[in-house]
Design a protein around this motif. Structure first.
Motif, PDB file in Angstrom:
ATOM      1  N   GLU A   1      49.579 -25.698  64.909  1.00 39.69           N
ATOM      2  CA  GLU A   1      49.842 -24.610  65.189  1.00 39.69           C
ATOM      3  C   GLU A   1      48.141 -23.997  66.189  1.00 39.69           C
ATOM      4  OE1 GLU A   1      51.566 -22.364  62.654  1.00 39.69           O
ATOM      5  OE2 GLU A   1      50.877 -19.982  63.300  1.00 39.69           O
ATOM      6  N   THR A   2      46.985 -24.274  66.132  1.00 41.18           N
ATOM      7  CA  THR A   2      45.718 -23.771  66.217  1.00 41.18           C
ATOM      8  C   THR A   2      45.796 -24.081  67.950  1.00 41.18           C
ATOM      9  OG1 THR A   2      44.814 -23.413  64.492  1.00 41.18           O
ATOM     10  CG2 THR A   2      44.048 -23.140  65.944  1.00 41.18           C
ATOM     11  N   ALA A   3      46.345 -25.751  67.897  1.00 38.42           N
ATOM     12  CA  ALA A   3      46.178 -26.101  69.036  1.00 38.42           C
ATOM     13  C   ALA A   3      46.445 -26.020  70.617  1.00 38.42           C
ATOM     14  CB  ALA A   3      45.473 -27.675  68.892  1.00 38.42           C
ATOM     15  N   VAL A   4      48.198 -25.838  69.767  1.00 41.63           N
ATOM     16  CA  VAL A   4      48.983 -25.359  70.924  1.00 41.63           C
ATOM     17  C   VAL A   4      48.219 -24.333  71.322  1.00 41.63           C
ATOM     18  CG1 VAL A   4      51.244 -24.688  71.152  1.00 41.63           C
ATOM     19  CG2 VAL A   4      51.032 -27.112  69.510  1.00 41.63           C
ATOM     20  N   ASP A   5      48.200 -22.898  69.993  1.00 41.63           N
ATOM     21  CA  ASP A   5      47.891 -22.023  70.732  1.00 41.63           C
ATOM     22  C   ASP A   5      46.755 -21.430  71.777  1.00 41.63           C
ATOM     23  OD1 ASP A   5      48.262 -19.150  70.885  1.00 41.63           O
ATOM     24  OD2 ASP A   5      46.574 -19.163  69.243  1.00 41.63           O
ATOM     25  N   LEU A   6      45.851 -22.300  71.386  1.00 44.73           N
ATOM     26  CA  LEU A   6      44.877 -22.357  71.858  1.00 44.73           C
ATOM     27  C   LEU A   6      44.756 -22.953  73.774  1.00 44.73           C
ATOM     28  CD1 LEU A   6      41.687 -23.114  69.664  1.00 44.73           C
ATOM     29  CD2 LEU A   6      42.325 -20.528  70.661  1.00 44.73           C
ATOM     30  N   THR A   7      45.107 -24.222  73.286  1.00 42.19           N
ATOM     31  CA  THR A   7      45.037 -24.898  75.153  1.00 42.19           C
ATOM     32  C   THR A   7      46.351 -24.360  75.823  1.00 42.19           C
ATOM     33  OG1 THR A   7      47.366 -26.222  73.951  1.00 42.19           O
ATOM     34  CG2 THR A   7      44.543 -26.863  73.192  1.00 42.19           C
ATOM     35  N   ASP A   8      46.973 -23.534  75.109  1.00 43.18           N
ATOM     36  CA  ASP A   8      48.973 -22.584  76.319  1.00 43.18           C
ATOM     37  C   ASP A   8      49.313 -24.006  76.149  1.00 43.18           C
ATOM     38  OD1 ASP A   8      48.257 -19.564  76.595  1.00 43.18           O
ATOM     39  OD2 ASP A   8      46.611 -19.832  78.235  1.00 43.18           O
ATOM     40  N   GLY A   9      49.600 -24.349  75.050  1.00 42.71           N
ATOM     41  CA  GLY A   9      50.724 -25.834  75.449  1.00 42.71           C
ATOM     42  C   GLY A   9      50.583 -26.788  75.551  1.00 42.71           C
ATOM     43  N   ARG A  10      48.885 -26.456  76.528  1.00 48.16           N
ATOM     44  CA  ARG A  10      48.712 -27.842  77.323  1.00 48.16           C
ATOM     45  C   ARG A  10      48.528 -29.611  76.786  1.00 48.16           C
ATOM     46  NH1 ARG A  10      46.409 -23.694  80.255  1.00 48.16           N
ATOM     47  NH2 ARG A  10      44.333 -24.756  79.278  1.00 48.16           N
ATOM     48  N   ILE A  11      47.921 -29.056  75.172  1.00 51.08           N
ATOM     49  CA  ILE A  11      48.400 -30.353  74.638  1.00 51.08           C
ATOM     50  C   ILE A  11      48.717 -31.116  74.599  1.00 51.08           C
ATOM     51  CG2 ILE A  11      48.422 -29.431  72.338  1.00 51.08           C
ATOM     52  CD1 ILE A  11      45.600 -30.933  71.284  1.00 51.08           C
ATOM     53  N   GLY A  12      48.042 -32.521  74.701  1.00 52.84           N
ATOM     54  CA  GLY A  12      49.405 -33.424  75.062  1.00 52.84           C
ATOM     55  C   GLY A  12      49.591 -33.894  73.071  1.00 52.84           C
ATOM     56  N   GLY A  13      50.598 -35.009  73.359  1.00 52.63           N
ATOM     57  CA  GLY A  13      51.386 -35.956  71.943  1.00 52.63           C
ATOM     58  C   GLY A  13      50.616 -36.425  71.892  1.00 52.63           C
ATOM     59  N   ARG A  14      49.965 -37.383  72.625  1.00 56.27           N
ATOM     60  CA  ARG A  14      48.520 -38.401  71.561  1.00 56.27           C
ATOM     61  C   ARG A  14      47.919 -37.429  71.046  1.00 56.27           C
ATOM     62  NH1 ARG A  14      52.298 -41.940  71.155  1.00 56.27           N
ATOM     63  NH2 ARG A  14      52.715 -42.891  72.723  1.00 56.27           N
ATOM     64  N   ASP A  15      47.472 -36.143  71.591  1.00 54.23           N
ATOM     65  CA  ASP A  15      45.763 -35.422  70.676  1.00 54.23           C
ATOM     66  C   ASP A  15      46.877 -35.225  69.168  1.00 54.23           C
ATOM     67  OD1 ASP A  15      44.021 -36.084  72.446  1.00 54.23           O
ATOM     68  OD2 ASP A  15      44.652 -34.314  73.163  1.00 54.23           O
ATOM     69  N   ILE A  16      48.459 -34.639  69.419  1.00 49.41           N
ATOM     70  CA  ILE A  16      48.685 -33.976  68.362  1.00 49.41           C
ATOM     71  C   ILE A  16      49.066 -35.272  67.365  1.00 49.41           C
ATOM     72  CG2 ILE A  16      51.419 -33.104  67.487  1.00 49.41           C
ATOM     73  CD1 ILE A  16      49.792 -30.965  69.000  1.00 49.41           C
ATOM     74  N   GLN A  17      49.470 -36.088  68.007  1.00 45.27           N
ATOM     75  CA  GLN A  17      49.506 -37.126  66.719  1.00 45.27           C
ATOM     76  C   GLN A  17      48.007 -37.717  65.959  1.00 45.27           C
ATOM     77  OE1 GLN A  17      51.768 -38.769  65.392  1.00 45.27           O
ATOM     78  NE2 GLN A  17      50.860 -39.562  64.262  1.00 45.27           N
ATOM     79  N   SER A  18      47.176 -37.549  67.195  1.00 47.06           N
ATOM     80  CA  SER A  18      45.727 -37.671  66.192  1.00 47.06           C
ATOM     81  C   SER A  18      45.351 -36.578  65.818  1.00 47.06           C
ATOM     82  CB  SER A  18      44.481 -37.322  67.066  1.00 47.06           C
ATOM     83  OG  SER A  18      44.515 -38.133  68.515  1.00 47.06           O
ATOM     84  N   LEU A  19      46.374 -35.436  64.792  1.00 44.28           N
ATOM     85  CA  LEU A  19      45.632 -34.265  64.114  1.00 44.28           C
ATOM     86  C   LEU A  19      46.961 -34.542  63.008  1.00 44.28           C
ATOM     87  CD1 LEU A  19      46.044 -31.159  66.838  1.00 44.28           C
ATOM     88  CD2 LEU A  19      44.355 -31.961  65.203  1.00 44.28           C
ATOM     89  N   VAL A  20      48.143 -35.580  63.304  1.00 42.23           N
ATOM     90  CA  VAL A  20      48.644 -36.287  62.539  1.00 42.23           C
ATOM     91  C   VAL A  20      48.075 -36.965  61.578  1.00 42.23           C
ATOM     92  CG1 VAL A  20      50.751 -36.972  61.760  1.00 42.23           C
ATOM     93  CG2 VAL A  20      51.218 -35.078  63.285  1.00 42.23           C
ATOM     94  N   GLU A  21      47.604 -38.000  62.195  1.00 43.60           N
ATOM     95  CA  GLU A  21      46.353 -39.225  61.590  1.00 43.60           C
ATOM     96  C   GLU A  21      45.786 -38.834  60.824  1.00 43.60           C
ATOM     97  OE1 GLU A  21      48.415 -42.324  61.192  1.00 43.60           O
ATOM     98  OE2 GLU A  21      49.610 -41.014  62.973  1.00 43.60           O
ATOM     99  N   PHE A  22      45.080 -37.525  61.193  1.00 44.90           N
ATOM    100  CA  PHE A  22      43.603 -36.853  60.809  1.00 44.90           C
ATOM    101  C   PHE A  22      43.865 -36.607  59.427  1.00 44.90           C
ATOM    102  CE2 PHE A  22      41.147 -34.441  64.383  1.00 44.90           C
ATOM    103  CZ  PHE A  22      40.822 -36.166  64.883  1.00 44.90           C
TER     104      PHE A  22
END
Lengths: 228, 228
Positions: free
Chosen positions: B69-90
Protein backbone atom coordinates in the motif's frame (compact mmCIF):
# COMPACT_ATOMS: atom_id res chain seq x y z
CA UNK A 1 -25.57 -39.41 25.36
CA UNK A 2 -24.15 -36.22 23.80
CA UNK A 3 -23.07 -33.60 26.33
CA UNK A 4 -20.74 -31.36 24.32
CA UNK A 5 -21.45 -29.74 20.96
CA UNK A 6 -18.76 -27.92 19.02
CA UNK A 7 -19.62 -25.62 16.15
CA UNK A 8 -17.41 -24.56 13.29
CA UNK A 9 -17.57 -20.80 12.58
CA UNK A 10 -17.04 -19.91 8.90
CA UNK A 11 -19.92 -21.11 6.68
CA UNK A 12 -21.53 -22.94 9.62
CA UNK A 13 -22.49 -20.04 11.90
CA UNK A 14 -21.84 -17.14 9.53
CA UNK A 15 -21.37 -16.59 5.81
CA UNK A 16 -17.72 -16.64 4.70
CA UNK A 17 -16.98 -18.49 1.48
CA UNK A 18 -19.58 -16.38 -0.34
CA UNK A 19 -17.39 -13.36 0.50
CA UNK A 20 -14.30 -15.03 -0.99
CA UNK A 21 -16.39 -15.99 -4.01
CA UNK A 22 -17.64 -12.44 -4.49
CA UNK A 23 -14.09 -11.11 -4.19
CA UNK A 24 -12.88 -13.67 -6.69
CA UNK A 25 -15.55 -12.37 -9.11
CA UNK A 26 -14.12 -8.87 -8.67
CA UNK A 27 -10.62 -10.25 -9.16
CA UNK A 28 -11.65 -11.88 -12.45
CA UNK A 29 -13.27 -8.63 -13.61
CA UNK A 30 -10.14 -6.65 -12.73
CA UNK A 31 -7.96 -9.04 -14.74
CA UNK A 32 -10.40 -9.06 -17.67
CA UNK A 33 -8.49 -6.16 -19.23
CA UNK A 34 -5.36 -8.28 -19.29
CA UNK A 35 -6.63 -11.76 -20.00
CA UNK A 36 -9.49 -13.61 -21.57
CA UNK A 37 -9.92 -16.91 -19.79
CA UNK A 38 -11.63 -16.75 -16.38
CA UNK A 39 -11.08 -20.48 -15.85
CA UNK A 40 -7.33 -19.91 -16.15
CA UNK A 41 -7.50 -17.13 -13.54
CA UNK A 42 -9.35 -19.41 -11.11
CA UNK A 43 -6.94 -22.27 -11.71
CA UNK A 44 -3.82 -20.14 -11.16
CA UNK A 45 -5.27 -18.49 -8.07
CA UNK A 46 -6.18 -21.82 -6.47
CA UNK A 47 -2.70 -23.10 -7.26
CA UNK A 48 -1.11 -20.04 -5.61
CA UNK A 49 -3.40 -20.34 -2.58
CA UNK A 50 -2.54 -24.00 -2.12
CA UNK A 51 1.20 -23.48 -2.51
CA UNK A 52 1.08 -20.55 -0.10
CA UNK A 53 -0.91 -22.34 2.64
CA UNK A 54 2.44 -23.69 3.84
CA UNK A 55 3.75 -20.15 4.53
CA UNK A 56 0.57 -18.11 5.06
CA UNK A 57 -1.89 -20.52 6.67
CA UNK A 58 -5.63 -19.90 6.18
CA UNK A 59 -7.26 -16.50 6.03
CA UNK A 60 -7.98 -13.34 4.11
CA UNK A 61 -4.51 -11.74 4.28
CA UNK A 62 -2.91 -14.80 2.69
CA UNK A 63 -5.71 -14.85 0.09
CA UNK A 64 -4.99 -11.22 -0.85
CA UNK A 65 -1.25 -11.92 -1.15
CA UNK A 66 -2.07 -14.92 -3.37
CA UNK A 67 -4.32 -12.73 -5.57
CA UNK A 68 -1.50 -10.19 -5.93
CA UNK A 69 1.02 -12.88 -6.82
CA UNK A 70 -1.41 -14.40 -9.36
CA UNK A 71 -2.15 -11.00 -10.90
CA UNK A 72 1.56 -10.19 -11.36
CA UNK A 73 2.21 -13.64 -12.76
CA UNK A 74 -0.74 -13.74 -15.20
CA UNK A 75 0.00 -10.23 -16.55
CA UNK A 76 3.76 -10.82 -16.79
CA UNK A 77 4.26 -7.94 -14.38
CA UNK A 78 2.18 -5.46 -16.41
CA UNK A 79 -0.49 -5.08 -13.73
CA UNK A 80 -0.48 -1.48 -12.49
CA UNK A 81 -0.01 -0.19 -8.96
CA UNK A 82 -3.60 1.10 -8.82
CA UNK A 83 -4.98 -2.34 -9.69
CA UNK A 84 -2.77 -3.88 -7.00
CA UNK A 85 -4.13 -1.35 -4.53
CA UNK A 86 -7.65 -2.43 -5.55
CA UNK A 87 -6.76 -5.98 -4.52
CA UNK A 88 -5.52 -4.69 -1.15
CA UNK A 89 -8.82 -2.82 -0.77
CA UNK A 90 -10.82 -5.96 -1.67
CA UNK A 91 -9.08 -7.62 1.29
CA UNK A 92 -9.88 -4.80 3.69
CA UNK A 93 -13.51 -4.86 2.58
CA UNK A 94 -13.62 -8.59 3.34
CA UNK A 95 -12.04 -8.08 6.78
CA UNK A 96 -14.52 -5.32 7.60
CA UNK A 97 -17.57 -6.99 6.10
CA UNK A 98 -20.46 -7.36 8.56
CA UNK A 99 -20.84 -10.81 10.06
CA UNK A 100 -24.02 -12.34 8.61
CA UNK A 101 -25.34 -15.25 10.63
CA UNK A 102 -26.76 -18.17 8.68
CA UNK A 103 -30.42 -19.09 8.87
CA UNK A 104 -31.40 -20.67 12.19
CA UNK A 105 -28.08 -20.03 13.93
CA UNK A 106 -29.23 -17.51 16.51
CA UNK A 107 -32.26 -19.53 17.70
CA UNK A 108 -30.55 -22.92 17.64
CA UNK A 109 -27.38 -21.81 19.48
CA UNK A 110 -29.40 -19.91 22.08
CA UNK A 111 -31.74 -22.88 22.51
CA UNK A 112 -28.87 -25.31 23.11
CA UNK A 113 -26.83 -23.04 25.42
CA UNK A 114 -27.21 -24.14 29.04
CA UNK A 115 -28.50 -27.59 28.05
CA UNK A 116 -25.22 -28.72 26.45
CA UNK A 117 -21.65 -27.57 26.83
CA UNK A 118 -21.09 -25.51 23.67
CA UNK A 119 -17.70 -24.96 22.05
CA UNK A 120 -16.77 -22.88 19.04
CA UNK A 121 -13.87 -24.39 17.11
CA UNK A 122 -12.83 -22.25 14.20
CA UNK A 123 -9.85 -22.34 11.88
CA UNK A 124 -7.90 -19.46 10.44
CA UNK A 125 -6.45 -16.10 11.24
CA UNK A 126 -6.53 -15.37 15.00
CA UNK A 127 -7.19 -11.64 14.68
CA UNK A 128 -9.89 -11.96 12.01
CA UNK A 129 -11.65 -14.85 13.75
CA UNK A 130 -11.68 -13.03 17.11
CA UNK A 131 -13.10 -9.99 15.40
CA UNK A 132 -15.85 -12.02 13.70
CA UNK A 133 -16.74 -13.88 16.91
CA UNK A 134 -17.05 -10.57 18.75
CA UNK A 135 -19.19 -9.08 15.99
CA UNK A 136 -21.38 -12.23 15.71
CA UNK A 137 -22.94 -11.47 19.09
CA UNK A 138 -22.71 -15.19 19.92
CA UNK A 139 -19.48 -15.22 21.97
CA UNK A 140 -21.35 -15.30 25.31
CA UNK A 141 -23.26 -18.45 24.29
CA UNK A 142 -20.13 -20.62 24.15
CA UNK A 143 -18.43 -22.21 27.15
CA UNK A 144 -15.11 -22.08 25.31
CA UNK A 145 -13.81 -20.68 22.04
CA UNK A 146 -10.85 -22.27 20.29
CA UNK A 147 -9.18 -20.73 17.25
CA UNK A 148 -6.85 -23.22 15.60
CA UNK A 149 -4.48 -23.10 12.64
CA UNK A 150 -5.48 -26.53 11.29
CA UNK A 151 -8.31 -28.98 11.98
CA UNK A 152 -6.73 -32.41 11.95
CA UNK A 153 -7.20 -35.38 14.31
CA UNK A 154 -4.30 -34.16 16.53
CA UNK A 155 -6.01 -30.78 16.97
CA UNK A 156 -9.33 -32.36 17.98
CA UNK A 157 -7.58 -34.82 20.36
CA UNK A 158 -5.80 -31.89 22.05
CA UNK A 159 -9.04 -29.89 22.40
CA UNK A 160 -11.03 -32.84 23.79
CA UNK A 161 -8.22 -33.49 26.32
CA UNK A 162 -8.00 -29.85 27.34
CA UNK A 163 -11.73 -29.63 28.02
CA UNK A 164 -12.04 -33.12 29.50
CA UNK A 165 -14.54 -34.23 26.84
CA UNK A 166 -15.26 -37.90 26.14
CA UNK A 167 -15.28 -38.30 22.31
CA UNK A 168 -18.25 -40.67 22.62
CA UNK A 169 -20.28 -37.78 24.09
CA UNK A 170 -18.98 -35.17 21.64
CA UNK A 171 -20.46 -33.94 18.38
CA UNK A 172 -18.88 -31.52 15.93
CA UNK A 173 -21.20 -29.51 13.66
CA UNK A 174 -19.71 -27.98 10.53
CA UNK A 175 -19.83 -27.43 6.79
CA UNK A 176 -16.49 -28.93 5.82
CA UNK A 177 -16.22 -32.70 5.40
CA UNK A 178 -12.44 -32.34 5.35
CA UNK A 179 -12.07 -30.19 8.49
CA UNK A 180 -15.19 -30.77 10.59
CA UNK A 181 -16.28 -34.34 9.85
CA UNK A 182 -13.45 -36.74 8.92
CA UNK A 183 -10.91 -35.76 11.64
CA UNK A 184 -13.63 -35.86 14.33
CA UNK A 185 -14.73 -39.35 13.29
CA UNK A 186 -11.05 -40.34 13.32
CA UNK A 187 -10.77 -39.54 17.04
CA UNK A 188 -14.01 -41.36 17.92
CA UNK A 189 -16.39 -38.39 18.02
CA UNK A 190 -19.69 -37.77 16.25
CA UNK A 191 -20.18 -35.32 13.41
CA UNK A 192 -23.05 -33.47 11.79
CA UNK A 193 -22.49 -32.08 8.32
CA UNK A 194 -24.36 -28.89 7.37
CA UNK A 195 -23.30 -28.19 3.78
CA UNK A 196 -22.86 -24.58 2.69
CA UNK A 197 -23.85 -23.60 -0.82
CA UNK A 198 -20.25 -22.85 -1.85
CA UNK A 199 -17.22 -24.91 -0.84
CA UNK A 200 -13.65 -23.74 -1.39
CA UNK A 201 -11.97 -26.24 -3.73
CA UNK A 202 -9.29 -26.93 -1.11
CA UNK A 203 -11.91 -28.07 1.41
CA UNK A 204 -13.75 -30.42 -0.93
CA UNK A 205 -13.60 -34.03 0.27
CA UNK A 206 -15.65 -37.20 -0.11
CA UNK A 207 -18.08 -37.60 2.79
CA UNK A 208 -17.67 -40.76 4.86
CA UNK A 209 -20.11 -43.61 4.34
CA UNK A 210 -21.22 -43.94 7.97
CA UNK A 211 -21.19 -42.55 11.52
CA UNK A 212 -22.15 -39.06 10.50
CA UNK A 213 -25.38 -37.17 9.87
CA UNK A 214 -26.19 -34.54 7.33
CA UNK A 215 -28.71 -31.74 7.79
CA UNK A 216 -29.75 -28.91 5.48
CA UNK A 217 -29.59 -26.11 8.03
CA UNK A 218 -28.96 -25.68 11.75
CA UNK A 219 -32.74 -25.92 12.25
CA UNK A 220 -32.26 -29.68 11.84
CA UNK A 221 -29.86 -29.99 14.79
CA UNK A 222 -32.19 -29.98 17.84
CA UNK A 223 -34.45 -32.80 16.52
CA UNK A 224 -31.34 -34.80 15.62
CA UNK A 225 -29.93 -34.37 19.13
CA UNK A 226 -33.28 -35.28 20.66
CA UNK A 227 -33.39 -38.50 18.64
CA UNK A 228 -29.82 -39.51 19.47
CA UNK B 1 7.60 -16.50 46.05
CA UNK B 2 7.46 -16.74 42.23
CA UNK B 3 6.09 -20.04 40.91
CA UNK B 4 5.11 -19.18 37.34
CA UNK B 5 7.29 -17.51 34.71
CA UNK B 6 5.88 -16.43 31.36
CA UNK B 7 8.14 -15.56 28.45
CA UNK B 8 7.35 -13.40 25.48
CA UNK B 9 8.51 -14.94 22.16
CA UNK B 10 9.48 -12.35 19.52
CA UNK B 11 12.67 -10.47 20.49
CA UNK B 12 12.74 -12.14 23.91
CA UNK B 13 13.37 -15.79 22.99
CA UNK B 14 14.20 -15.35 19.30
CA UNK B 15 15.19 -12.55 16.94
CA UNK B 16 12.26 -10.92 15.16
CA UNK B 17 12.37 -7.14 14.88
CA UNK B 18 15.81 -7.36 13.23
CA UNK B 19 14.10 -9.28 10.42
CA UNK B 20 11.48 -6.53 9.96
CA UNK B 21 14.30 -3.97 10.08
CA UNK B 22 16.29 -5.82 7.43
CA UNK B 23 13.20 -6.09 5.22
CA UNK B 24 12.49 -2.40 5.67
CA UNK B 25 16.06 -1.70 4.44
CA UNK B 26 15.29 -3.73 1.33
CA UNK B 27 11.98 -1.87 0.96
CA UNK B 28 13.79 1.49 1.08
CA UNK B 29 16.32 0.29 -1.50
CA UNK B 30 13.53 -0.90 -3.80
CA UNK B 31 11.79 2.48 -3.59
CA UNK B 32 15.06 4.38 -4.09
CA UNK B 33 14.44 4.40 -7.86
CA UNK B 34 11.20 6.25 -7.28
CA UNK B 35 11.93 8.51 -4.34
CA UNK B 36 14.78 10.20 -2.58
CA UNK B 37 13.85 10.55 1.08
CA UNK B 38 14.21 7.36 3.17
CA UNK B 39 12.78 9.14 6.24
CA UNK B 40 9.58 9.79 4.30
CA UNK B 41 9.36 6.12 3.33
CA UNK B 42 9.73 5.05 6.99
CA UNK B 43 7.18 7.58 8.15
CA UNK B 44 4.56 6.59 5.57
CA UNK B 45 5.11 2.88 6.21
CA UNK B 46 4.69 3.27 9.98
CA UNK B 47 1.55 5.31 9.38
CA UNK B 48 0.11 2.59 7.12
CA UNK B 49 1.05 -0.14 9.61
CA UNK B 50 -0.62 1.69 12.47
CA UNK B 51 -3.79 2.45 10.53
CA UNK B 52 -3.97 -1.15 9.33
CA UNK B 53 -3.49 -2.76 12.77
CA UNK B 54 -7.23 -2.33 13.22
CA UNK B 55 -7.99 -4.59 10.24
CA UNK B 56 -4.86 -6.78 9.96
CA UNK B 57 -3.66 -7.20 13.55
CA UNK B 58 0.04 -7.89 14.15
CA UNK B 59 2.26 -9.99 11.93
CA UNK B 60 4.22 -10.36 8.73
CA UNK B 61 1.30 -10.69 6.28
CA UNK B 62 -0.18 -7.39 7.43
CA UNK B 63 3.28 -5.81 7.24
CA UNK B 64 3.66 -6.92 3.62
CA UNK B 65 0.23 -5.57 2.71
CA UNK B 66 1.18 -2.26 4.37
CA UNK B 67 4.46 -2.14 2.39
CA UNK B 68 2.51 -2.73 -0.84
CA UNK B 69 0.00 0.00 0.00
CA UNK B 70 2.82 2.41 0.90
CA UNK B 71 4.72 1.62 -2.30
CA UNK B 72 1.66 2.26 -4.50
CA UNK B 73 0.89 5.44 -2.60
CA UNK B 74 4.45 6.87 -2.61
CA UNK B 75 4.95 6.16 -6.32
CA UNK B 76 1.49 7.43 -7.32
CA UNK B 77 0.73 3.98 -8.68
CA UNK B 78 3.84 3.84 -10.90
CA UNK B 79 5.40 0.94 -9.00
CA UNK B 80 5.65 -2.07 -11.32
CA UNK B 81 4.21 -5.54 -10.88
CA UNK B 82 7.67 -7.09 -10.56
CA UNK B 83 8.59 -4.75 -7.69
CA UNK B 84 5.30 -5.62 -5.99
CA UNK B 85 6.14 -9.29 -6.38
CA UNK B 86 9.52 -8.55 -4.73
CA UNK B 87 7.63 -7.24 -1.69
CA UNK B 88 5.55 -10.43 -1.61
CA UNK B 89 8.79 -12.44 -1.75
CA UNK B 90 10.31 -10.35 1.07
CA UNK B 91 7.36 -11.46 3.19
CA UNK B 92 7.77 -15.13 2.30
CA UNK B 93 11.48 -14.91 3.13
CA UNK B 94 10.56 -13.48 6.56
CA UNK B 95 7.99 -16.22 7.18
CA UNK B 96 10.49 -18.92 6.22
CA UNK B 97 13.49 -17.38 7.96
CA UNK B 98 15.19 -19.72 10.44
CA UNK B 99 14.30 -19.09 14.07
CA UNK B 100 17.45 -17.71 15.76
CA UNK B 101 17.35 -17.97 19.54
CA UNK B 102 18.80 -15.06 21.48
CA UNK B 103 21.88 -15.44 23.62
CA UNK B 104 21.27 -17.43 26.80
CA UNK B 105 17.75 -18.54 25.91
CA UNK B 106 18.36 -22.25 25.48
CA UNK B 107 20.32 -22.67 28.76
CA UNK B 108 18.10 -20.43 30.85
CA UNK B 109 14.78 -21.90 29.70
CA UNK B 110 16.07 -25.45 30.10
CA UNK B 111 17.46 -24.63 33.54
CA UNK B 112 14.14 -23.17 34.76
CA UNK B 113 11.90 -25.90 33.29
CA UNK B 114 10.76 -28.30 36.01
CA UNK B 115 11.58 -25.84 38.79
CA UNK B 116 8.95 -23.28 37.78
CA UNK B 117 5.79 -23.49 35.76
CA UNK B 118 6.82 -21.98 32.42
CA UNK B 119 4.40 -20.30 30.01
CA UNK B 120 5.03 -18.85 26.58
CA UNK B 121 2.78 -15.86 25.87
CA UNK B 122 3.30 -14.51 22.40
CA UNK B 123 1.39 -11.99 20.32
CA UNK B 124 0.68 -12.03 16.63
CA UNK B 125 -0.25 -14.26 13.76
CA UNK B 126 -1.39 -17.72 14.96
CA UNK B 127 0.05 -19.67 12.04
CA UNK B 128 3.41 -17.86 12.01
CA UNK B 129 3.83 -18.02 15.79
CA UNK B 130 3.01 -21.75 15.90
CA UNK B 131 5.51 -22.34 13.14
CA UNK B 132 8.23 -20.38 14.97
CA UNK B 133 7.53 -22.12 18.29
CA UNK B 134 7.80 -25.51 16.60
CA UNK B 135 11.05 -24.51 14.87
CA UNK B 136 12.52 -22.99 18.06
CA UNK B 137 12.89 -26.45 19.59
CA UNK B 138 11.66 -25.00 22.90
CA UNK B 139 7.96 -26.00 22.73
CA UNK B 140 8.47 -29.02 25.02
CA UNK B 141 9.93 -26.84 27.78
CA UNK B 142 6.72 -24.89 28.35
CA UNK B 143 3.79 -26.09 30.44
CA UNK B 144 1.45 -24.02 28.28
CA UNK B 145 1.69 -21.89 25.16
CA UNK B 146 -0.70 -19.02 24.56
CA UNK B 147 -0.84 -17.09 21.30
CA UNK B 148 -2.87 -13.91 21.71
CA UNK B 149 -3.94 -11.12 19.37
CA UNK B 150 -3.20 -8.32 21.87
CA UNK B 151 -1.36 -8.07 25.19
CA UNK B 152 -3.46 -5.84 27.40
CA UNK B 153 -4.46 -6.19 31.06
CA UNK B 154 -7.65 -8.08 30.09
CA UNK B 155 -5.59 -10.64 28.17
CA UNK B 156 -3.23 -11.25 31.10
CA UNK B 157 -6.15 -11.46 33.55
CA UNK B 158 -7.81 -14.09 31.36
CA UNK B 159 -4.60 -16.14 31.07
CA UNK B 160 -3.85 -16.00 34.80
CA UNK B 161 -7.43 -17.14 35.51
CA UNK B 162 -7.30 -19.93 32.97
CA UNK B 163 -4.09 -21.35 34.44
CA UNK B 164 -5.03 -20.67 38.07
CA UNK B 165 -2.01 -18.41 38.62
CA UNK B 166 -1.81 -15.94 41.53
CA UNK B 167 -0.51 -12.63 40.06
CA UNK B 168 1.64 -12.17 43.18
CA UNK B 169 3.53 -15.34 42.24
CA UNK B 170 3.72 -14.57 38.52
CA UNK B 171 6.48 -12.89 36.54
CA UNK B 172 6.40 -11.95 32.85
CA UNK B 173 9.72 -11.69 31.00
CA UNK B 174 9.79 -9.73 27.77
CA UNK B 175 11.34 -7.03 25.63
CA UNK B 176 8.33 -4.75 25.18
CA UNK B 177 7.50 -2.26 27.94
CA UNK B 178 4.14 -1.68 26.28
CA UNK B 179 3.09 -5.34 25.88
CA UNK B 180 5.08 -7.33 28.46
CA UNK B 181 5.64 -4.95 31.38
CA UNK B 182 2.92 -2.31 31.85
CA UNK B 183 -0.18 -4.55 31.44
CA UNK B 184 1.32 -7.21 33.76
CA UNK B 185 2.01 -4.65 36.47
CA UNK B 186 -1.55 -3.39 35.99
CA UNK B 187 -2.98 -6.80 36.97
CA UNK B 188 -0.70 -7.13 40.00
CA UNK B 189 2.02 -9.33 38.52
CA UNK B 190 5.79 -8.90 38.35
CA UNK B 191 7.72 -8.05 35.21
CA UNK B 192 11.28 -8.35 33.99
CA UNK B 193 12.30 -6.22 31.04
CA UNK B 194 14.97 -7.58 28.68
CA UNK B 195 15.42 -4.86 26.06
CA UNK B 196 16.11 -5.89 22.47
CA UNK B 197 18.48 -3.81 20.39
CA UNK B 198 15.70 -2.68 18.01
CA UNK B 199 12.16 -1.73 19.06
CA UNK B 200 9.33 -1.23 16.58
CA UNK B 201 8.15 2.39 16.91
CA UNK B 202 4.62 1.18 17.74
CA UNK B 203 5.91 -0.74 20.79
CA UNK B 204 7.95 2.10 22.25
CA UNK B 205 6.70 3.16 25.69
CA UNK B 206 8.09 4.81 28.80
CA UNK B 207 9.18 2.21 31.34
CA UNK B 208 7.46 2.37 34.72
CA UNK B 209 9.35 3.87 37.64
CA UNK B 210 9.00 0.92 40.01
CA UNK B 211 7.94 -2.70 40.54
CA UNK B 212 9.86 -4.04 37.57
CA UNK B 213 13.40 -5.22 36.92
CA UNK B 214 15.55 -4.78 33.88
CA UNK B 215 18.25 -7.21 32.74
CA UNK B 216 20.57 -7.11 29.74
CA UNK B 217 20.05 -10.69 28.62
CA UNK B 218 18.25 -13.81 29.78
CA UNK B 219 21.46 -14.84 31.56
CA UNK B 220 20.44 -12.33 34.22
CA UNK B 221 17.12 -14.06 34.99
CA UNK B 222 18.16 -17.00 37.25
CA UNK B 223 20.15 -14.81 39.72
CA UNK B 224 17.24 -12.36 39.82
CA UNK B 225 14.77 -15.16 40.60
CA UNK B 226 17.11 -16.55 43.25
CA UNK B 227 17.32 -13.16 44.97
CA UNK B 228 13.54 -12.58 44.86
Amino acid sequence: MIDTIAFDGDDTLWHNESLFSMTQDRFRALLANHLADPADIDRRLLQAERENLRVYGYGIKGFVLSMIETAVDLTDGRIGGRDIQSLVEFGKAMLEHPVDLLDGVQEVVEGLAGRYRLLLVTKGDLFDQESKIARSGLAGRFDAIEIVSEKDPATYRRLLDRHGVDPARFVMVGNSVRSDILPVLAVGGHAVHVPYHVTWAHEVAEPPTENYRRIDSLHGLPPLLAAW
